[in-house]
Design an enzyme around this catalytic site. Structure first.
Site, PDB file in Angstrom:
ATOM      1  N   TYR A  89       0.842  -1.184   0.000  1.00 40.74           N
ATOM      2  CA  TYR A  89       0.000   0.000   0.000  1.00 40.74           C
ATOM      3  C   TYR A  89       0.884   1.243   0.000  1.00 40.74           C
ATOM      4  CZ  TYR A  89      -3.788  -3.129   1.098  1.00 40.74           C
ATOM      5  OH  TYR A  89      -4.688  -4.147   1.043  1.00 40.74           O
ATOM      6  N   HIS A  90       0.516   2.202  -0.814  1.00 40.75           N
ATOM      7  CA  HIS A  90       1.288   3.434  -0.879  1.00 40.75           C
ATOM      8  C   HIS A  90       0.909   4.328   0.294  1.00 40.75           C
ATOM      9  CE1 HIS A  90       2.755   2.408  -4.823  1.00 40.75           C
ATOM     10  NE2 HIS A  90       1.526   2.094  -5.162  1.00 40.75           N
ATOM     11  N   PRO A  91       1.891   4.876   0.979  1.00 43.64           N
ATOM     12  CA  PRO A  91       1.564   5.789   2.085  1.00 43.64           C
ATOM     13  C   PRO A  91       1.025   7.110   1.535  1.00 43.64           C
ATOM     14  CG  PRO A  91       3.927   5.677   1.750  1.00 43.64           C
ATOM     15  CD  PRO A  91       3.308   4.680   0.811  1.00 43.64           C
ATOM     16  N   SER A  92      -0.255   7.160   1.406  1.00 41.50           N
ATOM     17  CA  SER A  92      -0.881   8.365   0.874  1.00 41.50           C
ATOM     18  C   SER A  92      -2.248   8.543   1.502  1.00 41.50           C
ATOM     19  CB  SER A  92      -1.023   8.263  -0.650  1.00 41.50           C
ATOM     20  OG  SER A  92      -1.937   7.237  -0.979  1.00 41.50           O
TER      21      SER A  92
END
Length: 121
Positions: A89-92
């Site tokens: 998962y992209h940290p966004s």
């Protein structure tokens, strides 16, 4: 074997360190903080071994690369996961755009409930 859910339960946070927009934020990803997340990774390791162990893969298999055949117990797999695995998962962050009550910004990217604030890229 059923792996189950596919989204992490662990939650981190992001905080502004100051009012200066040039200061980098303070971020805690907090991966693997929830026990079900590490259990899920453990189940994935075991399921992958089961799949790759099928006879159809015999011509292509040449030993386990990671975590290695010596890693067998729950504790050993958990240690491998904690030291080696990263989130996909992209940290966004995201927010809903629209005109309903759940929308954070409207179609003009104005933040609902605040004056003179828009989301820009």
């Amino acid at each position: 074997m059923h792996v189950g859910r596919n989204k992490p339960e662990s939650r981190g946070w992001i905080r502004a360190q100051s009012g200066d927009v040039n200061d980098k934020p303070d971020i805690l990803f907090n991966y693997l903080n929830h026990k079900t997340d590490i259990e899920g990774f453990r189940a994935c390791v075991r399921l992958t071994r089961e799949i790759i162990g099928q006879a159809a893969f015999d011509p292509y298999r040449d030993g386990e690369i990671q975590p290695g055949e010596h890693v067998q117990s729950d504790a050993e797999i958990d240690q491998f996961v904690r030291s080696s695995v990263e989130s996909a998962y992209h940290p966004s962050g995201t927010c809903k755009m629209g005109s309903d009550e759940m929308a954070v910004v409207d179609s003009e990217l104005r933040v609902r409930g605040l004056k003179q604030l828009r989301v820009v890229k």
